[in-house]
Design a protein around this motif. Structure first.
Motif, PDB file in Angstrom:
ATOM      1  N   LEU A 376       0.312  -1.303   0.495  1.00 15.52           N
ATOM      2  CA  LEU A 376       0.312  -0.163   0.261  1.00 15.52           C
ATOM      3  C   LEU A 376       0.992   1.388  -0.062  1.00 15.52           C
ATOM      4  CD1 LEU A 376      -2.311  -1.275   2.546  1.00 15.52           C
ATOM      5  CD2 LEU A 376      -2.549  -1.284   0.270  1.00 15.52           C
ATOM      6  N   VAL A 377       1.894   1.633   0.432  1.00 12.69           N
ATOM      7  CA  VAL A 377       2.643   2.185   0.249  1.00 12.69           C
ATOM      8  C   VAL A 377       3.212   2.414  -0.640  1.00 12.69           C
ATOM      9  CG1 VAL A 377       5.262   3.236   1.543  1.00 12.69           C
ATOM     10  CG2 VAL A 377       3.800   2.436   3.153  1.00 12.69           C
ATOM     11  N   ILE A 378       3.451   1.754  -1.434  1.00 12.36           N
ATOM     12  CA  ILE A 378       4.418   1.145  -2.940  1.00 12.36           C
ATOM     13  C   ILE A 378       3.087   1.903  -4.164  1.00 12.36           C
ATOM     14  CG2 ILE A 378       4.613   0.598  -4.450  1.00 12.36           C
ATOM     15  CD1 ILE A 378       6.147  -1.427  -3.303  1.00 12.36           C
ATOM     16  N   ALA A 379       1.478   1.591  -3.311  1.00 14.70           N
ATOM     17  CA  ALA A 379       0.312   2.031  -4.375  1.00 14.70           C
ATOM     18  C   ALA A 379       0.254   3.736  -3.950  1.00 14.70           C
ATOM     19  CB  ALA A 379      -0.625   1.317  -3.770  1.00 14.70           C
ATOM     20  N   GLY A 380       0.559   3.864  -2.608  1.00 16.37           N
ATOM     21  CA  GLY A 380       0.439   5.254  -2.587  1.00 16.37           C
ATOM     22  C   GLY A 380       1.211   6.147  -2.942  1.00 16.37           C
ATOM     23  N   LEU A 381       2.471   5.485  -3.176  1.00 21.48           N
ATOM     24  CA  LEU A 381       3.935   6.754  -4.034  1.00 21.48           C
ATOM     25  C   LEU A 381       3.682   7.186  -5.044  1.00 21.48           C
ATOM     26  CD1 LEU A 381       7.177   5.078  -2.153  1.00 21.48           C
ATOM     27  CD2 LEU A 381       5.985   7.136  -1.753  1.00 21.48           C
ATOM     28  N   ILE A 382       2.825   5.730  -6.078  1.00 25.51           N
ATOM     29  CA  ILE A 382       2.527   5.641  -7.820  1.00 25.51           C
ATOM     30  C   ILE A 382       1.411   6.243  -7.710  1.00 25.51           C
ATOM     31  CG2 ILE A 382       4.210   3.977  -7.953  1.00 25.51           C
ATOM     32  CD1 ILE A 382       1.608   1.881  -8.549  1.00 25.51           C
ATOM     33  N   ALA A 383       0.190   6.413  -7.420  1.00 25.19           N
ATOM     34  CA  ALA A 383      -0.832   7.230  -6.909  1.00 25.19           C
ATOM     35  C   ALA A 383      -0.954   8.396  -7.560  1.00 25.19           C
ATOM     36  CB  ALA A 383      -2.042   6.395  -5.809  1.00 25.19           C
ATOM     37  N   LYS A 384      -2.315   9.073  -8.374  1.00 24.73           N
ATOM     38  CA  LYS A 384      -2.447  10.122  -8.145  1.00 24.73           C
ATOM     39  C   LYS A 384      -2.906  10.756  -6.792  1.00 24.73           C
ATOM     40  CE  LYS A 384      -3.895  13.175 -12.047  1.00 24.73           C
ATOM     41  NZ  LYS A 384      -4.228  14.739 -10.953  1.00 24.73           N
ATOM     42  N   GLY A 385      -2.307  12.217  -6.494  1.00 23.44           N
ATOM     43  CA  GLY A 385      -3.366  12.249  -4.646  1.00 23.44           C
ATOM     44  C   GLY A 385      -2.919  11.377  -3.855  1.00 23.44           C
ATOM     45  N   THR A 386      -3.348  11.814  -2.556  1.00 19.63           N
ATOM     46  CA  THR A 386      -3.252  11.449  -1.478  1.00 19.63           C
ATOM     47  C   THR A 386      -3.894  10.059  -1.036  1.00 19.63           C
ATOM     48  OG1 THR A 386      -3.149  14.022  -1.139  1.00 19.63           O
ATOM     49  CG2 THR A 386      -3.653  12.657   0.596  1.00 19.63           C
ATOM     50  N   THR A 387      -3.136   8.684  -0.722  1.00 20.40           N
ATOM     51  CA  THR A 387      -2.871   8.031   0.288  1.00 20.40           C
ATOM     52  C   THR A 387      -3.547   7.913   2.089  1.00 20.40           C
ATOM     53  OG1 THR A 387      -3.074   6.917  -1.952  1.00 20.40           O
ATOM     54  CG2 THR A 387      -2.674   5.217   0.341  1.00 20.40           C
ATOM     55  N   LEU A 388      -4.115   7.228   2.522  1.00 20.89           N
ATOM     56  CA  LEU A 388      -4.162   7.420   4.547  1.00 20.89           C
ATOM     57  C   LEU A 388      -4.267   6.345   4.171  1.00 20.89           C
ATOM     58  CD1 LEU A 388      -4.035   9.539   6.509  1.00 20.89           C
ATOM     59  CD2 LEU A 388      -6.084   9.659   6.713  1.00 20.89           C
ATOM     60  N   ILE A 389      -2.872   5.601   4.825  1.00 20.69           N
ATOM     61  CA  ILE A 389      -3.159   4.117   4.864  1.00 20.69           C
ATOM     62  C   ILE A 389      -3.197   3.736   7.455  1.00 20.69           C
ATOM     63  CG2 ILE A 389      -0.812   1.744   5.106  1.00 20.69           C
ATOM     64  CD1 ILE A 389      -0.069   3.289   3.205  1.00 20.69           C
ATOM     65  N   SER A 390      -4.093   3.282   7.259  1.00 20.03           N
ATOM     66  CA  SER A 390      -4.323   2.761   8.227  1.00 20.03           C
ATOM     67  C   SER A 390      -3.784   1.415   8.966  1.00 20.03           C
ATOM     68  CB  SER A 390      -6.461   3.159   9.163  1.00 20.03           C
ATOM     69  OG  SER A 390      -6.512   1.609   8.137  1.00 20.03           O
ATOM     70  N   ARG A 391      -4.060   1.533  10.238  1.00 18.64           N
ATOM     71  CA  ARG A 391      -3.176   0.191  10.849  1.00 18.64           C
ATOM     72  C   ARG A 391      -1.622  -0.289  10.244  1.00 18.64           C
ATOM     73  NH1 ARG A 391      -8.476  -4.363  10.705  1.00 18.64           N
ATOM     74  NH2 ARG A 391      -9.602  -3.031  12.027  1.00 18.64           N
ATOM     75  N   VAL A 392      -1.369   1.339  10.704  1.00 21.09           N
ATOM     76  CA  VAL A 392      -0.004   0.559   9.862  1.00 21.09           C
ATOM     77  C   VAL A 392       1.849   0.007  11.352  1.00 21.09           C
ATOM     78  CG1 VAL A 392       0.376   3.329   8.440  1.00 21.09           C
ATOM     79  CG2 VAL A 392       1.159   2.880  10.911  1.00 21.09           C
ATOM     80  N   TYR A 393       0.705  -0.330  12.302  1.00 19.04           N
ATOM     81  CA  TYR A 393       0.974  -1.174  13.146  1.00 19.04           C
ATOM     82  C   TYR A 393       2.029  -2.387  12.619  1.00 19.04           C
ATOM     83  CZ  TYR A 393      -3.205  -3.415  14.239  1.00 19.04           C
ATOM     84  OH  TYR A 393      -4.713  -3.576  13.232  1.00 19.04           O
ATOM     85  N   HIS A 394       1.344  -3.114  11.604  1.00 18.79           N
ATOM     86  CA  HIS A 394       1.381  -4.467  10.402  1.00 18.79           C
ATOM     87  C   HIS A 394       3.090  -3.898  10.486  1.00 18.79           C
ATOM     88  CE1 HIS A 394      -2.123  -6.180  11.244  1.00 18.79           C
ATOM     89  NE2 HIS A 394      -3.010  -5.033  11.212  1.00 18.79           N
TER      90      HIS A 394
END
Ligand code: EPZ
Length: 417
Positions: A376-394
């Motif tokens: 999901l971090v990689i997807a956020g880096l390539i996506a257009k706009g803002t990504t907010l990832i929850s449960r990052v304790y994983h």
């Protein structure tokens, strides 16, 4: 609970240093149980899982310290042979204390590690291996109990290669009476790292890294100093992020010998991969080619890299078929990628067809397991706009300071308390 916010569509540029491998550090720290004295492990990453195994060993009576990536275990004071549910449930790899406790004390009680998001994760091969070494195994009220006056060397055959199963039984056999042979053993670099450590402690292990490992039991093991190998999955994660963003990143302190499968696949996608002494440089190609992937035991393509490659495949040209052959439920990240506009179809549980799309759109998403969070971090880096990832304790379980590392490469990424 923390979240990670990413504003995407920026190329990654620069240098990043890789931490020590979580999946090498965990069995190494468990091996400290075998030694009456203080064993020193260097290059240990600061991760939640390291805290978990420290808590477990200290509950058993070991004395641990952890500073500047140096972790020490003094096993002389261990007075308890029971690894309790509350500690084991936090990290399945706690099963790695079963072999050492049985080998050193002739008795161990370890809570059955539950399954996790990616699969049932049975430990039957760990238990049948210990029985082959003469342990009496009972399972009662959710606890595994292993008893043996002294383990006796024997032949052990694994139906399929198991990483922690091989590690548990290497540690058990190290103090058994006589010779053991592990057949169809796992061949991961982390196995070799543990074998080297056991030999430094006075053990007699040969063949690690091949499917046949021979172990001559000894009466005791002595303290040693051991360096944790670089994390090949963290290395691969940054390589994929560099290629997927069309960037140019040099990854330092890694071991290119351990990432052959990843390099080969990355080159097929059109990325340029330049090997260096203790590093690798990855430059994104003019486009991303679709590739087919089948996850396999080492030296095949690692299952721990499947989610990261799937993120990149969402914007490749053409269709990518991903076959997850190791775990039965390791496509959870696909549902979150779909929310970002990916086109993915899962069939009979372990095949994913990923059709490349022009662009992903940033969206609020939820991490479900360690490598899914990296996807999901990689997807956020390539996506257009803002990504907010929850449960990052994983993610905090297996990646040391990941947002700082990506920020240094130019990513617009921040942790939100
Ligand atoms: C290790 O898990 C890693 N964890 C995993 O990394 C990794 O995905 C996995 O190996 C495969 O490479 C650590 O090293 C701490 P296995 P492990 O036993 O040892 C089946 C991460 O993201 N099996 O090699 O638990 C099992 O269900 C984690 O860092 C049995 O059936 O994996 C799986 O299908 C996730 N019976 C296959 O074997 C057993 O007794 C391989 O599992 C043991 C395993």
């Amino acid at each position: 609970m923390d979240k990670i916010q990413i504003n995407g569509s920026r190329k990654l540029q620069g240098e990043v240093r890789i931490s020590g491998a979580k999946n090498a550090a965990l069995p190494l720290i468990a091996s400290g149980i075998l030694v009456k004295g203080t064993t020193v492990f260097t290059n240990v990453p600061r991760l939640m899982d390291i805290t978990s195994i420290r808590n477990l060993l200290e509950d058993l009576g070991a004395k641990c310290s952890f500073e500047d990536n140096v972790f020490t275990v003094d096993g002389s004071g261990i007075h308890k042979i029971e690894a309790e549910y509350d500690l084991v449930r936090k990290m399945r790899a706690s099963i790695l204390v079963l072999g050492p406790l049985t080998a050193r004390f002739g008795h161990a009680k370890v809570s059955m590690p539950g399954g996790c998001a990616i699969g049932a994760r049975p430990v039957n091969m760990h238990l049948s291996g210990l029985e082959a070494l003469g342990a009496k195994i009972t399972i009662d009220h959710g606890y595994i109990e292993a008893k043996a006056r002294r383990l006796v060397g024997n032949e052990i055959y694994f139906d399929i290669p198991t990483v922690t199963g091989t590690e548990n039984l290497m540690m058990a056999a190290a103090l058994a009476k006589g010779r053991s042979v592990l057949r169809n053993a796992a061949r991961e670099p982390e196995i070799i790292c543990l074998a080297d450590a056991l030999n430094k402690m006075g053990g007699k292990v040969s063949g690690a890294g091949t499917p046949i490992i021979e172990i001559e039991g000894v009466d005791s093991l002595e303290p040693a100093e051991v360096r944790v190998i670089p994390d090949r999955i963290e290395t691969g994660t940054f390589m994929v992020a560099a290629a997927a963003t069309g960037g140019d990143v040099t990854i330092k302190d890694c071991n290119p010998e351990h990432i052959g499968g990843i390099i080969s696949k990355l080159k097929d996608t059109g990325a340029e991969v330049i090997l260096q002494e203790k590093g690798v440089r990855v430059k994104g190609g003019p486009r991303i080619n679709s590739v087919d992937i089948k996850t396999l035991p080492y030296p095949g393509f690692p299952t721990d890299m499947q989610a990261q490659f799937m993120a990149m495949a969402t914007i490749a040209e053409g269709n990518s078929i991903i076959h997850e052959s190791i775990f039965e439920n390791r496509f959870i990240h696909a549902n979150e990628l779909l929310r970002m506009g990916a086109d993915i179809k899962i069939s009979n549980g372990n095949y994913a067809m990923v059709r490349g799309v022009e662009k992903l759109q940033g969206a609020p998403v939820m991490a479900s397991d360690l490598r899914a969070s990296a996807s999901l971090v990689i997807a956020g880096l390539i996506a257009k706009g803002t990504t907010l990832i929850s449960r990052v304790y994983h993610m905090d379980r297996g990646y040391e300071a990941i947002e700082e590392k990506f920020s240094c490469l130019g990513a617009d990424i921040q942790r939100i308390e």
